[in-house]
Design an enzyme around this catalytic site. Sequence first.
Site, PDB file in Angstrom:
ATOM      1  N   THR A  17       0.824  -1.212   0.000  1.00 19.09           N
ATOM      2  CA  THR A  17       0.000   0.000   0.000  1.00 19.09           C
ATOM      3  C   THR A  17       0.854   1.256   0.000  1.00 19.09           C
ATOM      4  O   THR A  17       0.462   2.277  -0.573  1.00 19.09           O
ATOM      5  CB  THR A  17      -0.928   0.007   1.226  1.00 19.09           C
ATOM      6  OG1 THR A  17      -1.749  -1.164   1.201  1.00 19.09           O
ATOM      7  CG2 THR A  17      -1.825   1.236   1.238  1.00 19.09           C
ATOM      8  N   SER A  62       1.105  -7.267  -0.850  1.00 18.76           N
ATOM      9  CA  SER A  62       1.710  -8.273   0.031  1.00 18.76           C
ATOM     10  C   SER A  62       0.802  -9.454   0.322  1.00 18.76           C
ATOM     11  O   SER A  62       1.258 -10.473   0.830  1.00 18.76           O
ATOM     12  CB  SER A  62       2.198  -7.648   1.342  1.00 18.76           C
ATOM     13  OG  SER A  62       1.148  -7.443   2.257  1.00 18.76           O
ATOM     14  N   THR A  95       1.111  -4.300   4.487  1.00 15.66           N
ATOM     15  CA  THR A  95       0.810  -4.669   5.869  1.00 15.66           C
ATOM     16  C   THR A  95       0.220  -6.063   6.012  1.00 15.66           C
ATOM     17  O   THR A  95       0.312  -6.670   7.076  1.00 15.66           O
ATOM     18  CB  THR A  95      -0.187  -3.662   6.495  1.00 15.66           C
ATOM     19  OG1 THR A  95      -1.412  -3.690   5.754  1.00 15.66           O
ATOM     20  CG2 THR A  95       0.386  -2.259   6.504  1.00 15.66           C
ATOM     21  N   ASP A  96      -0.388  -6.611   4.950  1.00 13.82           N
ATOM     22  CA  ASP A  96      -1.157  -7.848   5.089  1.00 13.82           C
ATOM     23  C   ASP A  96      -0.331  -9.030   5.592  1.00 13.82           C
ATOM     24  O   ASP A  96      -0.767  -9.781   6.464  1.00 13.82           O
ATOM     25  CB  ASP A  96      -1.826  -8.218   3.763  1.00 13.82           C
ATOM     26  CG  ASP A  96      -3.030  -7.347   3.454  1.00 13.82           C
ATOM     27  OD1 ASP A  96      -3.449  -6.582   4.351  1.00 13.82           O
ATOM     28  OD2 ASP A  96      -3.554  -7.417   2.331  1.00 13.82           O
TER      29      ASP A  96
END
Length: 302
Positions: A17, A62, A95-96
């Site tokens: 992101t 990610s 972040t995932d």
Amino acid sequence: MNVKKTKKIVVLATGGTIAGLALDASQPQNYTAGQVAVADLLGSVILKGLDVQTEQVAQIDSKDMSFGLWQRLLARVAHWVSQDDVQGVVITHGTDTLEETAYFLQTVLQPTKPVAITCAMLPANVPDSDGPGNLKEALAWTQASDSQGVYVVCAGQVHPGQTVQKSHSQQRNSFTSQAPVTSPLSLRVPSVAQVLACKRWPRVELVLNHTGADGHLVRTLMAHDAPQGWVAAGTGNGTLHLDLEAALLEAQNQGSIVLRASRCAWGGVQSRDADVFPHAGPLTAVQARVALWLHLVSLHAA
């Protein structure tokens, strides 16, 4: 923060992101990750006098992280932290799956220089994007830090790589971490060379305990393409429905390694006299899967 005169910082970009672009800045949730090149990300955040070298390792969302990309990232981090003229490394990441990458890099590499993973919850072209601030923070922390190892630097917080987890799906400070705990696991950790040489990835599957968990998924996979490992995200203290436990016992008897974790965000799993399977202690279920995967890589390389 007292910034000391140091050597160069290497920024390894993987997308996410922080490098994403929204079609409409008023609807930041509708965006495509991994669109902005690392050089452009750094354009407005370089600290005065900081010597930075960049490398675009990947450009992905990610959620699509793979073992192959982990290998490439591990190789590049290992290369740069071994250079005498490098103070530390910053990694931009979505972040995932960040908590899995952080755990993987720290466990395998255990770097003796600071490695900061940073990220964003809002895409790069949104007016109040948190990406530039997080990246600037990560660069400053890496330059000034005497820490060794992998850390997540995000939203004004620093989290150890082995205990960090994404615990909120929307907030800018979406990460939390628990105090480091000695795990009861006695799993093997492969060397960097063994991980980089791995061409056939061991299969480790996750299964969730819930009302009516009957073990059908476990039995189906074991009958057709048996995984070498299972991590069961149990309820509470890693507890399992009796039918799911029976299916996992069958899998264990067929040669799979089974670990218990908890589906709860905090607290991990503690030992009980009635335990049937070993547990992953403080690790989240996804981190336990990485730990078991690394154990299997080590066994196969031996």
